[in-house]
Design a protein around this motif. Sequence first.
Motif, mmCIF file in Angstrom:
data_model
loop_
_atom_site.group_PDB
_atom_site.id
_atom_site.type_symbol
_atom_site.label_atom_id
_atom_site.label_comp_id
_atom_site.label_asym_id
_atom_site.label_seq_id
_atom_site.Cartn_x
_atom_site.Cartn_y
_atom_site.Cartn_z
ATOM 1 N N MET A 104 0.848 -1.192 0.000
ATOM 2 C CA MET A 104 0.000 0.000 0.000
ATOM 3 C C MET A 104 0.889 1.250 0.000
ATOM 4 O O MET A 104 2.009 1.211 0.498
ATOM 5 C CB MET A 104 -0.919 0.006 1.222
ATOM 6 C CG MET A 104 -1.971 -1.090 1.170
ATOM 7 S SD MET A 104 -3.252 -0.935 2.429
ATOM 8 C CE MET A 104 -2.349 -1.523 3.854
ATOM 9 N N ARG A 105 0.343 2.334 -0.555
ATOM 10 C CA ARG A 105 1.079 3.599 -0.541
ATOM 11 C C ARG A 105 0.311 4.586 0.342
ATOM 12 O O ARG A 105 -0.887 4.810 0.154
ATOM 13 C CB ARG A 105 1.262 4.166 -1.936
ATOM 14 C CG ARG A 105 2.189 3.336 -2.812
ATOM 15 C CD ARG A 105 2.712 4.127 -3.987
ATOM 16 N NE ARG A 105 3.613 5.200 -3.585
ATOM 17 C CZ ARG A 105 4.928 5.025 -3.339
ATOM 18 N NH1 ARG A 105 5.473 3.825 -3.444
ATOM 19 N NH2 ARG A 105 5.684 6.051 -3.010
ATOM 20 N N VAL A 106 1.048 5.171 1.276
ATOM 21 C CA VAL A 106 0.461 6.061 2.270
ATOM 22 C C VAL A 106 1.102 7.436 2.157
ATOM 23 O O VAL A 106 2.335 7.558 2.100
ATOM 24 C CB VAL A 106 0.662 5.497 3.692
ATOM 25 C CG1 VAL A 106 0.161 6.487 4.742
ATOM 26 C CG2 VAL A 106 -0.068 4.162 3.837
ATOM 27 N N LYS A 107 0.277 8.456 2.105
ATOM 28 C CA LYS A 107 0.781 9.830 2.069
ATOM 29 C C LYS A 107 1.141 10.314 3.462
ATOM 30 O O LYS A 107 2.174 10.963 3.656
ATOM 31 C CB LYS A 107 -0.279 10.752 1.447
ATOM 32 C CG LYS A 107 0.229 12.147 1.120
ATOM 33 C CD LYS A 107 1.162 12.118 -0.069
ATOM 34 C CE LYS A 107 1.564 13.506 -0.522
ATOM 35 N NZ LYS A 107 2.428 13.476 -1.716
ATOM 36 N N GLU A 108 0.270 10.026 4.437
ATOM 37 C CA GLU A 108 0.502 10.515 5.786
ATOM 38 C C GLU A 108 -0.398 9.803 6.779
ATOM 39 O O GLU A 108 -1.445 9.253 6.422
ATOM 40 C CB GLU A 108 0.246 12.030 5.853
ATOM 41 C CG GLU A 108 -1.149 12.427 5.363
ATOM 42 C CD GLU A 108 -1.300 13.927 5.167
ATOM 43 O OE1 GLU A 108 -0.400 14.671 5.571
ATOM 44 O OE2 GLU A 108 -2.335 14.346 4.621
ATOM 45 N N VAL A 109 0.051 9.790 8.032
ATOM 46 C CA VAL A 109 -0.742 9.332 9.162
ATOM 47 C C VAL A 109 -0.674 10.448 10.195
ATOM 48 O O VAL A 109 0.418 10.878 10.568
ATOM 49 C CB VAL A 109 -0.200 8.013 9.752
ATOM 50 C CG1 VAL A 109 -1.013 7.605 10.975
ATOM 51 C CG2 VAL A 109 -0.210 6.903 8.709
ATOM 52 N N PHE A 110 -1.825 10.942 10.646
ATOM 53 C CA PHE A 110 -1.794 12.085 11.557
ATOM 54 C C PHE A 110 -3.025 12.083 12.458
ATOM 55 O O PHE A 110 -4.041 11.458 12.155
ATOM 56 C CB PHE A 110 -1.716 13.399 10.777
ATOM 57 C CG PHE A 110 -2.896 13.677 9.878
ATOM 58 C CD1 PHE A 110 -3.948 14.480 10.287
ATOM 59 C CD2 PHE A 110 -2.944 13.144 8.589
ATOM 60 C CE1 PHE A 110 -5.024 14.742 9.452
ATOM 61 C CE2 PHE A 110 -4.015 13.397 7.743
ATOM 62 C CZ PHE A 110 -5.058 14.194 8.184
ATOM 63 N N LEU A 111 -2.887 12.773 13.566
ATOM 64 C CA LEU A 111 -3.982 12.929 14.528
ATOM 65 C C LEU A 111 -4.597 14.306 14.369
ATOM 66 O O LEU A 111 -3.883 15.312 14.305
ATOM 67 C CB LEU A 111 -3.449 12.769 15.952
ATOM 68 C CG LEU A 111 -4.452 13.015 17.101
ATOM 69 C CD1 LEU A 111 -5.547 11.956 17.085
ATOM 70 C CD2 LEU A 111 -3.738 13.029 18.441
ATOM 71 N N SER A 112 -5.924 14.347 14.282
ATOM 72 C CA SER A 112 -6.626 15.625 14.226
ATOM 73 C C SER A 112 -8.042 15.416 14.731
ATOM 74 O O SER A 112 -8.394 14.315 15.183
ATOM 75 C CB SER A 112 -6.635 16.177 12.797
ATOM 76 O OG SER A 112 -7.190 17.485 12.774
ATOM 77 N N LEU A 113 -8.832 16.460 14.659
ATOM 78 C CA LEU A 113 -10.261 16.333 14.912
ATOM 79 C C LEU A 113 -10.941 15.953 13.607
ATOM 80 O O LEU A 113 -10.638 16.530 12.553
ATOM 81 C CB LEU A 113 -10.853 17.643 15.437
ATOM 82 C CG LEU A 113 -10.314 18.163 16.775
ATOM 83 C CD1 LEU A 113 -10.987 19.474 17.132
ATOM 84 C CD2 LEU A 113 -10.533 17.152 17.879
ATOM 85 N N GLN A 114 -11.847 14.992 13.676
ATOM 86 C CA GLN A 114 -12.622 14.649 12.489
ATOM 87 C C GLN A 114 -13.429 15.874 12.068
ATOM 88 O O GLN A 114 -14.136 16.477 12.879
ATOM 89 C CB GLN A 114 -13.547 13.472 12.785
ATOM 90 C CG GLN A 114 -14.489 13.090 11.658
ATOM 91 C CD GLN A 114 -13.781 12.687 10.385
ATOM 92 O OE1 GLN A 114 -13.560 13.524 9.510
ATOM 93 N NE2 GLN A 114 -13.425 11.415 10.265
ATOM 94 N N GLY A 115 -13.307 16.269 10.803
ATOM 95 C CA GLY A 115 -13.998 17.460 10.326
ATOM 96 C C GLY A 115 -15.305 17.178 9.631
ATOM 97 O O GLY A 115 -16.092 18.094 9.383
ATOM 98 N N GLU A 116 -15.563 15.901 9.290
ATOM 99 C CA GLU A 116 -16.755 15.559 8.530
ATOM 100 C C GLU A 116 -17.412 14.312 9.125
ATOM 101 O O GLU A 116 -16.860 13.698 10.033
ATOM 102 C CB GLU A 116 -16.387 15.332 7.067
ATOM 103 C CG GLU A 116 -15.676 16.532 6.443
ATOM 104 C CD GLU A 116 -15.355 16.326 4.974
ATOM 105 O OE1 GLU A 116 -16.286 16.381 4.157
ATOM 106 O OE2 GLU A 116 -14.172 16.102 4.663
ATOM 107 N N SER A 117 -18.574 13.971 8.599
ATOM 108 C CA SER A 117 -19.328 12.788 9.007
ATOM 109 C C SER A 117 -19.995 13.025 10.355
ATOM 110 O O SER A 117 -19.861 14.092 10.967
ATOM 111 C CB SER A 117 -18.443 11.528 9.053
ATOM 112 O OG SER A 117 -17.720 11.446 10.266
ATOM 113 N N THR A 118 -20.716 12.030 10.863
ATOM 114 C CA THR A 118 -21.382 12.165 12.153
ATOM 115 C C THR A 118 -20.397 12.076 13.315
ATOM 116 O O THR A 118 -20.790 12.251 14.466
ATOM 117 C CB THR A 118 -22.471 11.088 12.324
ATOM 118 O OG1 THR A 118 -21.886 9.790 12.146
ATOM 119 C CG2 THR A 118 -23.571 11.267 11.299
#
Length: 220
Positions: free
Chosen positions: A1-15
Motif C-alpha cells: 500500500m502507498r500512504v501519504k501521511e498518518v496524523f492525529l486531528s479532529l474529524q472534520g466531517e461525518s457524524t
Amino acid sequence: MRVKEVFLSLQGESTSAGLPTVFVRFVGCNLRCRYCDTRYAYEGGSPAAPEEILAAVSAFPVRRVCLTGGEPLLQPAEELQRLLDFLAGWEVSVETNGSLPLDTVRLGPGHRWIMDLKCPGSGEVEANRWENLELLSPQDEVKFVVSSHEDYAWAREVIRTRGFPPGARTLLSPAWPDLDPRDLASWMLSDGLDARLQIQLHKVIFGPEGERSLPWRARL
C-alpha cells in the motif's frame, strides 16, 4: 500500500465530526472532482505494510481511525483487508468516492463506510456506482458534496427515490467556497429534507488548508 501521511486531528466531517481521530491518507484517486481539496494525495507517498500502518496509528492516544485518500479502495484488497482485520475493536470509518465496488473488502464490527455520491457539479457524476447502495448497512453514511442549487436538487431527488438502507445517515456538505452553508440550510429546511448538513469543521478551525501546515502533523 502507498500512504501519504498518518496524523492525529479532529474529524472534520461525518457524524463523528469533532472527535479526535487518527487519519491514514492513502495515495491515488481514480476521479478528478472539480472541488477536490486533497490533490496532493494523487501521487507520491511511501510504501507501507499493514503492520507498519497499525504501528503508526497505535502510537496515538485514541482508538478511532479514518481511512481516507485519495481512494482507499485503490489499495491492494488483500492488504487493505489485513489492515481492517488488525483494527478489529477500533472505531473505523472508510471514506470512499463511491465509484468502486465496496464488496472487495469486509468491514468488521464498529467499522463503517462513508460513501460519496458525486453530484453533477463534481464533474464525476457518471462515476457513481449505484450498486453500492445495496451493500450499505444502517451504520454507514452517504455524503453529497453540493456546489449549487442544481446539485442540491439532484441530491434531493436521489435521497427521495433511491433505496437507502433504513437508518443509514445522509449528509449534505457545501463545497467550499462555492456554496454558502446558509443557502444549503435554507433549501433543506424549506423542503423538509431529512438529512444532516455538515460543514468541514477542520477548515473552520484550522483555515482553508485544514491541518496541513500545523507543526504537530505527523507522517508515516
